[in-house]
Design a protein around this motif. Structure first.
Motif, PDB file in Angstrom:
ATOM      1  N   UNK A 178      34.150  40.700  40.103  1.00 20.30           N
ATOM      2  CA  UNK A 178      35.041  40.686  39.071  1.00 20.30           C
ATOM      3  C   UNK A 178      36.216  39.807  39.058  1.00 20.30           C
ATOM      4  N   UNK A 179      36.565  39.497  40.538  1.00 25.00           N
ATOM      5  CA  UNK A 179      37.562  38.553  40.678  1.00 25.00           C
ATOM      6  C   UNK A 179      37.340  36.940  39.987  1.00 25.00           C
ATOM      7  N   UNK A 180      35.906  36.666  40.383  1.00 23.12           N
ATOM      8  CA  UNK A 180      35.704  35.355  39.932  1.00 23.12           C
ATOM      9  C   UNK A 180      35.721  35.208  38.701  1.00 23.12           C
ATOM     10  N   UNK A 181      34.953  36.202  37.831  1.00 23.64           N
ATOM     11  CA  UNK A 181      34.888  36.241  36.394  1.00 23.64           C
ATOM     12  C   UNK A 181      36.204  36.187  35.754  1.00 23.64           C
ATOM     13  N   UNK A 182      37.159  37.020  36.069  1.00 29.84           N
ATOM     14  CA  UNK A 182      38.552  37.113  35.597  1.00 29.84           C
ATOM     15  C   UNK A 182      39.407  35.650  35.780  1.00 29.84           C
ATOM     16  N   UNK A 183      39.019  34.987  37.132  1.00 26.72           N
ATOM     17  CA  UNK A 183      40.019  33.814  37.353  1.00 26.72           C
ATOM     18  C   UNK A 183      39.261  32.642  36.467  1.00 26.72           C
ATOM     19  N   UNK A 184      37.782  32.676  36.225  1.00 22.92           N
ATOM     20  CA  UNK A 184      37.070  31.507  35.554  1.00 22.92           C
ATOM     21  C   UNK A 184      37.594  31.882  33.961  1.00 22.92           C
ATOM     22  N   UNK A 185      37.821  33.045  33.445  1.00 23.54           N
ATOM     23  CA  UNK A 185      38.439  32.921  32.226  1.00 23.54           C
ATOM     24  C   UNK A 185      39.745  32.433  31.927  1.00 23.54           C
ATOM     25  N   UNK A 186      40.464  32.915  33.154  1.00 23.22           N
ATOM     26  CA  UNK A 186      41.737  32.244  32.825  1.00 23.22           C
ATOM     27  C   UNK A 186      42.090  30.817  33.293  1.00 23.22           C
ATOM     28  N   UNK A 187      41.173  30.368  34.030  1.00 25.22           N
ATOM     29  CA  UNK A 187      41.129  28.836  34.217  1.00 25.22           C
ATOM     30  C   UNK A 187      40.956  27.972  32.994  1.00 25.22           C
ATOM     31  N   UNK A 188      39.698  28.502  32.447  1.00 27.50           N
ATOM     32  CA  UNK A 188      39.073  27.820  31.300  1.00 27.50           C
ATOM     33  C   UNK A 188      40.030  28.067  29.895  1.00 27.50           C
ATOM     34  N   UNK A 189      40.794  29.285  29.945  1.00 32.86           N
ATOM     35  CA  UNK A 189      41.531  29.357  28.779  1.00 32.86           C
ATOM     36  C   UNK A 189      42.656  28.594  29.064  1.00 32.86           C
ATOM     37  N   UNK A 190      43.072  28.422  30.003  1.00 30.37           N
ATOM     38  CA  UNK A 190      44.412  27.640  30.377  1.00 30.37           C
ATOM     39  C   UNK A 190      43.986  25.958  30.196  1.00 30.37           C
ATOM     40  N   UNK A 191      42.715  25.612  30.652  1.00 35.17           N
ATOM     41  CA  UNK A 191      42.386  24.099  30.451  1.00 35.17           C
ATOM     42  C   UNK A 191      42.461  24.029  28.821  1.00 35.17           C
TER      43      UNK A 191
END
Length: 367
Positions: A178-191
């Motif tokens: 769960x944490x990896x998916x949330x982090x990936x979405x945040x990181x890609x959204x910020x990029x």
């Protein structure tokens, strides 16, 4: 090229059963990954060889090693198509189909490792191939999270993929997934925002990777019908479950040092568990030389080295994955190794918050 035996496991079961009549070969993947490789690791032992400094550039440029990862993909996909055909038919019983799903799941998990190697490269082709390799497991967000999240936060409490001392595998898995998916979405959204783009942009790396899964699964359902879907989904869960179990092994209890200003120190070989068992290294494109990979993420797999600074696992990844499924045995083996790595001072380890007092109290460090 021996690393291609792993995706070959997806091609072999039907032929082995056909020519021998032994239905147990539908479970070929677990036989090889969880039994044969640990046994061979124990018999053959460690590699013991590091690339020489003067060979580094030549090895890095040698395209032979790239083709070993490229060829993984067509073999992997061919095995998946054959399996989908078998799952959709009536020739196999449920137990045999489950065995084939377990075999494909382990191949899918090892395929994520091929994607891991390709995703670290700067070449555009290899990055697209990394996303393609993730399609079978449906774990396309790993492409973003591993490179931009895990490598930045590894061996810190902020990294969902770094297991904590006292944390069992079964506690770790939901937190990391769960944490990896949330982090990936945040990181890609910020990029995307930095580039003035919205989430639904064609340049969204997560959507690109997930779209490949949708296309792949849709094509298989159209070709073979929905009857094989439960087995297709099961192999995906087993695939990313294997990846996350390897994550658990790679950084259990390790914590990077703090700089005087409070920032985390640069990742060093001391912040990842290392293993130089020859057989598993062949199957996993030297993933077990993980300490060097995190200290020097730009290095291609054929140039990775074992370091005296790195803490050493007592066995290869295949053995440690099996051990991790039994928390009592895992902690009996690994907790003393974490303690030894930090010179007896467990307060320097990455400890599960709920277990911190219980772990430190016997050493008078709980305060």
């Amino acid at each position: 090229m021996l690393g291609l035996i792993a995706p070959g496991c997806a091609l072999l079961p039907s032929q082995l059963v056909l020519h021998t009549g032994v239905a147990a070969f539908w479970w070929l993947g677990p036989m090889i990954v969880l039994v044969a490789i640990p046994l061979l690791d124990w018999l053959i032992g460690e590699d013991g060889n590091n690339p020489r400094d003067e060979d580094y550039e030549r090895l890095s440029r040698d395209r032979y090693y790239r083709w070993c990862t490229y060829l993984f993909l067509p073999i992997q996909l061919a095995g998946l198509v054959i399996a989908a055909y078998m799952w959709a038919g009536d020739e196999l019983g449920v137990v045999d189909k489950l065995g084939l799903a377990a075999t494909l799941g382990l191949v899918s998990g090892i395929g994520i490792n091929a994607a891991h190697e390709l995703g670290h490269r700067v070449e555009r082709l290899e990055r697209w191939l990394a996303k393609l390799a993730l399609a079978q497991s449906g774990y396309g967000h790993f492409y973003v999270e591993h490179n931009k999240g895990h490598h930045a936060r590894v061996a810190t409490p902020e990294d969902p993929a770094s297991a904590r001392l006292g944390e069992s595998l079964w506690m770790f898995l939901p937190r990391s997934i769960a944490g990896g998916m949330r982090s990936a979405i945040r990181l890609e959204g910020a990029r995307l925002r930095r580039k003035g783009l919205g989430w639904w942009s064609f340049r969204n790396n997560i959507l690109q990777a997930w779209s490949m899964t949708v296309v792949l699964y849709g094509a298989l359902i159209l070709a073979f019908g929905p009857a094989m879907l439960p087995y297709l989904l099961l192999q995906a869960v087993l695939g990313f479950g294997l990846l996350e179990t390897v994550n658990y092994v790679e950084h259990y209890g390790l914590l990077r040092a703090r700089m005087p200003g409070g920032r985390w120190a640069r990742c060093s070989p001391a912040d990842s568990w290392n293993s130089d068992r020859l057989v598993t290294n062949i199957f996993l494109f030297h993933l077990q030389r993980h300490s060097d990979h995190h200290a020097n993420p730009g290095r291609r797999y054929q140039t990775l080295r074992s370091s005296d600074e790195a803490p050493q696992l007592p066995a290869g990844y295949a053995t440690m994955v099996v051990l991790a499924t039994v928390p009592v045995l895992w902690r009996r083996v690994m907790d003393p190794k974490v303690q030894a790595h930090y010179g007896g001072d467990l307060s320097r380890a990455n400890i599960a918050p709920r277990k911190r007092r219980r772990i430190l109290e016997p050493y008078g460090l709980a305060g």
